[in-house]
Each structure stands twice: as structure tokens, then as C-alpha cells.
Design an enzyme around this catalytic site. Structure first.
Site, PDB file in Angstrom:
ATOM      1  N   PRO A 143     109.724   0.998  80.243  1.00 39.57           N
ATOM      2  CA  PRO A 143     110.208   0.099  81.296  1.00 39.57           C
ATOM      3  C   PRO A 143     109.071  -0.710  81.925  1.00 39.57           C
ATOM      4  CG  PRO A 143     110.461   2.410  81.949  1.00 39.57           C
ATOM      5  CD  PRO A 143     109.996   2.415  80.533  1.00 39.57           C
ATOM      6  N   GLU A 152     109.602   9.297  81.691  1.00 39.71           N
ATOM      7  CA  GLU A 152     108.551   9.621  82.674  1.00 39.71           C
ATOM      8  C   GLU A 152     107.205   9.118  82.192  1.00 39.71           C
ATOM      9  OE1 GLU A 152     110.553  11.932  81.404  1.00 39.71           O
ATOM     10  OE2 GLU A 152     111.521  13.064  83.010  1.00 39.71           O
ATOM     11  N   ARG A 206     118.331  -8.595  62.329  1.00 43.21           N
ATOM     12  CA  ARG A 206     119.336  -9.635  62.080  1.00 43.21           C
ATOM     13  C   ARG A 206     118.712 -11.001  61.881  1.00 43.21           C
ATOM     14  NH1 ARG A 206     121.411 -12.352  66.103  1.00 43.21           N
ATOM     15  NH2 ARG A 206     123.561 -12.174  65.419  1.00 43.21           N
ATOM     16  N   ASP A 226     122.775 -18.633  67.875  1.00 41.80           N
ATOM     17  CA  ASP A 226     123.099 -17.635  68.892  1.00 41.80           C
ATOM     18  C   ASP A 226     122.588 -18.073  70.263  1.00 41.80           C
ATOM     19  OD1 ASP A 226     124.227 -15.854  67.155  1.00 41.80           O
ATOM     20  OD2 ASP A 226     122.445 -14.587  66.965  1.00 41.80           O
TER      21      ASP A 226
HETATM   22  N1  ADE Z   1     112.472   3.609  78.298  1.00 43.24           N
HETATM   23  C1  ADE Z   1     113.181   3.881  79.407  1.00 43.24           C
HETATM   24  N2  ADE Z   1     113.652   2.771  79.968  1.00 43.24           N
HETATM   25  C2  ADE Z   1     113.249   1.746  79.178  1.00 43.24           C
HETATM   26  C3  ADE Z   1     113.420   0.349  79.224  1.00 43.24           C
HETATM   27  N3  ADE Z   1     114.099  -0.244  80.205  1.00 43.24           N
HETATM   28  N4  ADE Z   1     112.865  -0.391  78.268  1.00 43.24           N
HETATM   29  C4  ADE Z   1     112.152   0.185  77.282  1.00 43.24           C
HETATM   30  N5  ADE Z   1     111.948   1.505  77.186  1.00 43.24           N
HETATM   31  C5  ADE Z   1     112.484   2.287  78.129  1.00 43.24           C
END
Ligand code: ADE
Length: 245
Positions: free
Chosen positions: A101, A128, A166, A181
């Protein structure tokens, strides 16, 4: 393209990589007109279990974070050894990608760039986190699939694989269908226009007359206008700096 995935949950990939377009892309392509013309698959998938590389006698790959706090952190050694072992299976250099994330939000231009690589090695970690030192050592490109948190990097890895595969030449039946797309260069990186099919009227709702007109220039103009309108209404950020809204 060769795609290696490193995960603690290899079984999660079985259904997704073994279904529909992602499955077909990994199968040889036969030419119906010429039985001797069989091309190799466009992609091969290699899913590796990080746990197989732990030196911990209980099979552990994670530990509580130094400094305290919730959850567990994946340790350097199993991740590092799993990456090197996967890379040693094939001499093609791999672009390393870590799903996290904290990464750069995935967009279609990033997907297009990654689709040009010969080999991707995707690390799916715990949400985490992974010990920062192994990230420093491996220098992966860090990619996020959006501003929300999943329980692990597996679903994000599948999202990345689907978006990339793809785009590989020969994967989609109609070579035009990816080019236009939403977010693609052929759609000027706007949202797609709405789509209609038979019947011409359904529950009192008529399909737009222009689409039944056979006038290709009018149809193209209508679709372009609809795409702009949708983008203006739903995603004005995509138009920033491109037109007055
Ligand atoms: N792992 C947990 N959340 C994630 C996200 N939003 N993007 C990529 N990997 C992740």
C-alpha cells in the site's frame, strides 16, 4: 513474458491464473488455418512459496516488529532467498515488483510499461510489511493497487498480472479491444463510452438511434462526446489541464 510470483499462499493463484484469459495466455496458440503453425505461449507463470525458503525449523517467516506494535513483519532471509532462487531458474533478468500500500498507485501507463518487460518478479507481502532491509537490498519497484488495505499482496499481485497480461500481443482476440479501454491511449486516457447491444428497445428503453445508423463517423463522434461527458461527470481529475469543465 515470464512472471514469477513469490507468496506465502500459492494456492490463492490457482483459480485466477487457471481461468479465462490468463489461462489462455499461458497456452500455445494454434493457427486454425495452418496446423503446423503453433506458437509458444505468450506468458508463463511460476508461483513460488516463500515458506519453502525459511531456515527456521518451525517454518516461521515472520516475527513481531522491533519497537512493538500490532501484527508480524516478514523477515529478510526467506524473502531474499526466495527471490534469488526464483531468479536463478531462468537467465532472463527480472523487473522486481513489490505489492505494497506504500507503493506508487497503479495506473494504465505503469501497466503499459511493465507489459514491455521480458520478465516480472512480483513479491506479495503481508500487509503489516516486510523488513525494510530486504526491500533496500532487492530494490523492487513498489506498487499499490489503491488507497485501501488488503490482508496481503496476493490480490494486488493478481490485479497487476491481469492488467499486464491482457496487453501482451495476441492475448485478446480482437487486437483493438485493449487499445480503446478506459484509461488507454486509444481512449485518450478517458473513461470509456457506454455500450449497447440487442434488442434495440428493452423495457421501454431505446438504444441511442445513432448507434443503429450505420454512419461510422457519427458513431465515433457520439462515442467521443459520451466519453468526455462521463469523464467530466465522474472523474474530472482525468481531465485536469486538458479542457475547461
Ligand atoms: N497489500 C495490502 N494492501 C495493498 C495495496 N493497496 N496495494 C498493494 N499491495 C497491498
Amino acid at each position: 513474458m515470464r512472471i514469477d510470483v513469490l507468496t506465502l499462499f500459492p494456492e490463492m493463484f490457482t483459480g485466477v491464473l487457471g481461468t479465462s484469459i490468463l489461462k489462455r495466455a499461458a497456452e500455445p496458440i494454434a493457427n486454425p488455418a495452418d496446423p503446423d503453425d503453433v506458437r509458444g505461449p505468450v506468458v508463463s507463470y511460476h508461483v513460488h512459496d516463500i515458506r519453502r525458503h525459511t531456515t527456521n525449523k518451525h517454518g516461521k517467516v515472520d516475527q513481531p516488529p522491533y519497537g512493538g506494535g500490532p501484527g508480524l513483519v516478514m523477515q529478510c532471509q526467506p524473502v531474499y532467498d526466495a527471490v534469488l532462487a526464483a531468479e536463478a531458474e531462468d537467465p532472463t533478468p527480472a523487473r522486481r515488483v513489490l505489492m505494497t500500500p506504500q507503493g506508487t498507485p497503479l495506473t494504465q501507463p505503469i501497466v503499459e510499461r511493465l507489459a514491455g518487460e521480458k520478465r516480472l518478479l512480483i513479491i506479495a507481502g503481508h500487509y503489516e510489511g516486510i523488513d525494510e532491509r530486504v526491500i533496500e537490498a532487492l530494490e523492487p519497484e513498489e506498487v499499490s493497487v489503491g488507497d485501501y488495505v488488503l490482508s496481503g499482496g496476493e490480490l494486488p499481485a493478481m490485479v497487476l498480472i491481469d492488467t499486464v497480461v491482457r496487453l501482451l500481443p495476441g492475448v485478446l482476440g480482437d487486437s483493438q479491444s485493449a487499445a480503446h479501454d478506459s484509461f488507454s491511449p486509444g481512449a485518450q486516457r478517458l473513461l470509456d463510452h457506454p455500450h449497447y447491444t440487442r434488442p434495440a428497445e428493452w423495457r421501454g428503453r431505446a438504444a441511442p438511434e445513432v448507434l443503429l445508423s450505420g454512419d461510422h463517423a457519427r458513431i465515433a463522434a457520439w462515442r467521443a462526446e459520451q466519453a468526455r461527458r462521463r469523464t467530466r461527470e465522474r472523474r474530472p481529475d482525468l481531465l485536469d489541464g486538458r479542457e475547461s469543465t
